[in-house]
Design an enzyme around this catalytic site. Sequence first.
Site, PDB file in Angstrom:
ATOM      1  N   GLU A  64     -16.533   5.671   3.685  1.00 20.46           N
ATOM      2  CA  GLU A  64     -15.856   5.165   4.887  1.00 20.46           C
ATOM      3  C   GLU A  64     -15.861   6.257   5.939  1.00 20.46           C
ATOM      4  O   GLU A  64     -16.505   7.293   5.765  1.00 20.46           O
ATOM      5  CB  GLU A  64     -14.443   4.696   4.550  1.00 20.46           C
ATOM      6  CG  GLU A  64     -13.525   5.762   4.006  1.00 20.46           C
ATOM      7  CD  GLU A  64     -12.087   5.262   3.813  1.00 20.46           C
ATOM      8  OE1 GLU A  64     -11.633   4.393   4.571  1.00 20.46           O
ATOM      9  OE2 GLU A  64     -11.421   5.775   2.913  1.00 20.46           O
ATOM     10  N   ARG A  91       0.835  -1.205   0.000  1.00 17.05           N
ATOM     11  CA  ARG A  91       0.000   0.000   0.000  1.00 17.05           C
ATOM     12  C   ARG A  91       0.874   1.261   0.000  1.00 17.05           C
ATOM     13  O   ARG A  91       0.547   2.265  -0.643  1.00 17.05           O
ATOM     14  CB  ARG A  91      -0.961  -0.029   1.200  1.00 17.05           C
ATOM     15  CG  ARG A  91      -2.120   0.931   1.070  1.00 17.05           C
ATOM     16  CD  ARG A  91      -3.213   0.645   2.078  1.00 17.05           C
ATOM     17  NE  ARG A  91      -2.756   0.763   3.453  1.00 17.05           N
ATOM     18  CZ  ARG A  91      -3.491   0.453   4.521  1.00 17.05           C
ATOM     19  NH1 ARG A  91      -4.725  -0.007   4.369  1.00 17.05           N
ATOM     20  NH2 ARG A  91      -3.010   0.595   5.741  1.00 17.05           N
ATOM     21  N   LYS A 151      -2.770   6.356   1.350  1.00 20.16           N
ATOM     22  CA  LYS A 151      -2.641   6.824   2.734  1.00 20.16           C
ATOM     23  C   LYS A 151      -1.690   8.018   2.748  1.00 20.16           C
ATOM     24  O   LYS A 151      -0.498   7.904   3.079  1.00 20.16           O
ATOM     25  CB  LYS A 151      -2.135   5.676   3.607  1.00 20.16           C
ATOM     26  CG  LYS A 151      -2.658   5.744   5.034  1.00 20.16           C
ATOM     27  CD  LYS A 151      -2.548   4.420   5.734  1.00 20.16           C
ATOM     28  CE  LYS A 151      -2.669   4.563   7.236  1.00 20.16           C
ATOM     29  NZ  LYS A 151      -3.940   5.117   7.700  1.00 20.16           N
TER      30      LYS A 151
HETATM   31  C1  LIG Z   1      -9.104   6.237   5.948  1.00 21.44           C
HETATM   32  C2  LIG Z   1      -8.812   4.884   6.492  1.00 21.44           C
HETATM   33  N1  LIG Z   1      -9.613   3.869   6.118  1.00 21.44           N
HETATM   34  C3  LIG Z   1      -9.419   2.609   6.577  1.00 21.44           C
HETATM   35  C4  LIG Z   1      -8.388   2.313   7.455  1.00 21.44           C
HETATM   36  C5  LIG Z   1      -8.193   0.927   7.947  1.00 21.44           C
HETATM   37  O1  LIG Z   1      -7.125   0.320   7.272  1.00 21.44           O
HETATM   38  P1  LIG Z   1      -6.318  -0.875   7.907  1.00 21.44           P
HETATM   39  O2  LIG Z   1      -7.283  -1.986   8.147  1.00 21.44           O
HETATM   40  O3  LIG Z   1      -5.316  -1.232   6.849  1.00 21.44           O
HETATM   41  O4  LIG Z   1      -5.720  -0.373   9.164  1.00 21.44           O
HETATM   42  C6  LIG Z   1      -7.525   3.347   7.864  1.00 21.44           C
HETATM   43  C7  LIG Z   1      -6.427   3.065   8.793  1.00 21.44           C
HETATM   44  O5  LIG Z   1      -5.344   2.809   8.351  1.00 21.44           O
HETATM   45  C8  LIG Z   1      -7.743   4.657   7.366  1.00 21.44           C
HETATM   46  O6  LIG Z   1      -6.947   5.660   7.750  1.00 21.44           O
END
Ligand SMILES: Cc1ncc(COP(=O)(O)O)c(C=O)c1O
Length: 341
Positions: A220, A82, A184
């Site tokens: 989300e 990622r 991210k």
């Molecule tokens: C915007 C966002 N969505 C979803 C997630 C959840 O992702 P993960 O399961 O990889 O931690 C995160 C956290 O990292 C996030 O910042």
Amino acid sequence: MEKKKIDWENLGFSYIPTDKRYVANFKDGKWDDGALITDANIVMNECAGVLQYAQTIFEGLKAYTTEDGHIVAFRPDLNAERLVNSAKRLEMPPFPAERFVDAVVQVVKANAAYVPPYGSGATLYIRPYMFGINPVIGVKPADEYQFRIFTTPVGPYFKGGVKPLTICVSDFDRAAPHGTGHIKAGLNYAMSLHAIVTAHANGFDENMYLDSATRTKVEETGGANFIFITKDNKVVTPHSDTILPSITRRSLLYVAEHYLGLEVEERDVYLEEVKEFAECGLCGTAAVISPVGKVVDHGKEICFPSGMEKMGPTIQKLYDTLTGIQMGHIEAPEGWIKVIE
Ligand SMILES: Cc1ncc(COP(=O)(O)O)c(C=O)c1O
């Protein structure tokens, strides 16, 4: 190795510096060998790319102790991948995925005394990140970058028991079509701060963001993906190019299908149909799943049958199975658990 004297059960989620951090620098078109260092501070030029044009990306994962005493991390290869995708979107040189996993191993080993013991519920949070560091005044990508990983011990997420959340449908948008919602990048979080402060001021735990093109579909929250359970026990999650591909959500879908024999659907989820679901949860590294009890859409309350006291039964099963896999009580799919020590 002797553990640090830390009150693990009562740790919160705040930055506590540990002994070592990993640093690698990109200069003259290549990454150097990288090293573990002790200095937690970064000195950079006033005109550094990250300070002027927010050229920064990050990841978040956890190391923890399993029942048999190993220190492990959960699917760090997916965080590596990622971060590579985030880097490409912001015109940064990707940090090689295999070096990312090796750096995670090195930095966790070097801070093993801070990895909370099994049963404490606490974990060692791992924060990899990279940013443009040389002076940039015209709007363009930096030429030099720094990749770093620090770690910090964090407390159990559900201290004092699980409490379902109340969330609100946000009037702010999180991501634009064809924008950066799927990576991210720090910039996505900077622009979410006003929305979350506003939600908290109005008495809500989190925001439900809608797709900014039509404002009809569930996207989300600021830090987690949605998971819904239908009344006939199907697992549904929003499919969207503008949400972060959560590693927890992807793992939960696999668990639902292959461990629990549930039907899984990744598809458009309309705000209009949210009232039809039996259960709702937010999934991410921090909590695995946080149950949602209520969604408030401009005064209109959508209350899930699972209620405001506990997780719904299917979300509980998903939670128990994935945490069982993470802790080594349930056999993990090949490659999910990276043993560090
Ligand atoms: C915007 C966002 N969505 C979803 C997630 C959840 O992702 P993960 O399961 O990889 O931690 C995160 C956290 O990292 C996030 O910042």
